[in-house]
Scaffold this active site. Structure first.
Site, PDB file in Angstrom:
ATOM      1  N   LYS A  22     -14.896  -1.633  -3.688  1.00 44.52           N
ATOM      2  CA  LYS A  22     -14.704  -0.870  -5.253  1.00 44.52           C
ATOM      3  C   LYS A  22     -15.133  -1.562  -6.432  1.00 44.52           C
ATOM      4  O   LYS A  22     -15.770  -1.060  -7.126  1.00 44.52           O
ATOM      5  CB  LYS A  22     -12.983  -0.625  -5.416  1.00 44.52           C
ATOM      6  CG  LYS A  22     -12.860   0.912  -4.504  1.00 44.52           C
ATOM      7  CD  LYS A  22     -11.291   1.006  -4.519  1.00 44.52           C
ATOM      8  CE  LYS A  22     -11.273   2.039  -3.206  1.00 44.52           C
ATOM      9  NZ  LYS A  22      -9.657   2.461  -3.115  1.00 44.52           N
ATOM     10  N   ASP A  76      -7.191   8.362  -9.268  1.00 42.57           N
ATOM     11  CA  ASP A  76      -7.079   8.716  -7.994  1.00 42.57           C
ATOM     12  C   ASP A  76      -6.442  10.246  -7.943  1.00 42.57           C
ATOM     13  O   ASP A  76      -6.324  10.921  -6.769  1.00 42.57           O
ATOM     14  CB  ASP A  76      -6.013   7.763  -7.296  1.00 42.57           C
ATOM     15  CG  ASP A  76      -6.451   7.265  -5.878  1.00 42.57           C
ATOM     16  OD1 ASP A  76      -7.831   7.770  -5.824  1.00 42.57           O
ATOM     17  OD2 ASP A  76      -6.157   6.487  -5.204  1.00 42.57           O
ATOM     18  N   GLN A  89      -3.940   0.614  -4.794  1.00 39.22           N
ATOM     19  CA  GLN A  89      -4.413   0.913  -3.353  1.00 39.22           C
ATOM     20  C   GLN A  89      -3.230   1.232  -2.654  1.00 39.22           C
ATOM     21  O   GLN A  89      -1.970   0.374  -2.654  1.00 39.22           O
ATOM     22  CB  GLN A  89      -4.973  -0.467  -3.193  1.00 39.22           C
ATOM     23  CG  GLN A  89      -5.572  -0.350  -1.461  1.00 39.22           C
ATOM     24  CD  GLN A  89      -6.817   0.636  -1.527  1.00 39.22           C
ATOM     25  OE1 GLN A  89      -7.749   0.741  -2.568  1.00 39.22           O
ATOM     26  NE2 GLN A  89      -6.791   1.347  -0.406  1.00 39.22           N
TER      27      GLN A  89
END
Ligand code: NAD
Length: 302
Positions: A61, A128, A105
């Site tokens: 990422k 997200d 994460q």
């Protein structure tokens, strides 16, 4: 992909290629955004613990974020991190004007509640899209930040279908990360939706009715060839690492790919399908979040 005969190769949805085009486009948009005098979009990624797969995802990422011309801020915290410590870091990131997007994460260590953590991210930085504000917006059909994986799946479907109105879309898997937001997105495209999960009585019969089949269960090979309606579009979200006879490992999806390919109209491979789109959509959402901060957008996802 080139190992398939042309009539089958034409059925493959090239997630890798579509993700590359999207990332290139985002890179150009980031350049012009900065040229207009706006701040460089910044993405903070937080990793707690040292799960090897998560480390790979997080590093990837960061590389892609740099490539798109954005700033990447990495925060690697030890496995023993307390929830309060993580919340304190998130409060700092929320207040930092250089950071437009924040991603924690998953999975997190057991002492940390992922729901508390995702809801601690400011909604306009929640790239997200997993916090209750953005999830609520999606379910109400109003603009917000949409979870990256289902957003990527939608883009792959749009590469095949100009209009999904009236199609029967079956989503197998009902997680908050993939299945539920996927169903909401397909509903917004005027599909008729069915969502199957572990308690569904006859998932195979339901799947056979699908014009669009999205599978996100983590059960590799669950969907067999005879689960698929001839000509259906199949999106395989699942990723499982399995051993090979040579003593290595390889990634496989939730769909028995070799069986499904001749029957489906279009299908995503694993790897090279949904996976690359997830990161591209993270960059898309980060630029979107930066635009919202600069007052250039009301926050539409697509
Ligand atoms: P999850 O475990 O949170 O949810 C799985 C869902 O599948 C649940 O709703 C469960 O009820 C359902 N399910 C399980 N077995 C079933 C069965 N036999 N029949 C019908 N439904 C069944 O998983 P998740 O986080 O949604 O992830 C699903 C898969 O997608 C995993 O393999 C994950 O690695 C993968 N994934 C891939 C990406 C990507 O970028 N490609 C992103 C996120 C998740």
């Amino acid at each position: 992909m080139s190992t398939f005969p042309p009539e089958l190769a034409g059925k493959l949805i090239d997630g890798k290629g579509i993700a590359r085009s999207l990332t290139d486009r985002i890179g150009r948009e980031v350049s012009s955004f900065i040229e207009q005098g706006n701040a460089v979009p910044g993405l903070a990624v937080v990793l707690v613990g040292n799960d090897p797969a998560s480390e790979v995802y997080v590093k990837n990422k960061a590389i892609q974020t740099h490539r798109a011309g954005m700033r990447s801020f990495m925060h690697m915290l030890p496995q023993s991190t307390k929830q309060e410590e993580l919340l304190e870091l998130l409060a700092q990131l929320n207040a930092n004007p250089q950071i437009h997007g924040i991603l924690v994460q998953l999975p997190l260590p057991p002492q940390i509640d992922p729901v508390v953590v995702t809801n601690a991210i400011a909604p306009h930085k929640d790239v997200d899209g997993l916090g209750e504000v953005n999830a609520g917006r999606l379910s109400l059909g109003i603009d917000g930040l949409v979870p990256c994986t289902p957003l990527g799946c939608l883009m792959l479907l749009q590469s095949v279908h100009k209009d999904m109105t009236g199609k029967h879309a079956v989503v197998i898997g009902a997680s908050s990360l993939v299945g539920k937001p996927m169903a909401q997105l397909l509903l917004k495209q005027n599909c008729t939706i069915s969502v199957a999960h572990i308690h569904t009585r006859d998932t195979r019969a339901l799947a056979r009715e699908a014009d669009i089949l999205v599978v996100a269960t983590g059960k590799h090979g669950l969907v067999r060839g005879d689960w698929i309606k001839p000509g259906a579009t199949v999106i395989d979200v699942g990723i499982t690492r399995v051993p090979t006879p040579e003593g290595r490992t390889r990634l496989v999806g939730d769909v028995a790919f070799e069986e499904a390919l001749p029957i489906a109209g279009h299908i995503t491979p694993v790897p090279g399908g949904v996976g690359p789109m997830t990161i591209a959509c993270l960059l898309h959402n980060t630029l979107q979040a930066a635009r919202v901060t600069q007052g250039q957008s009301k926050g539409e996802a697509l």
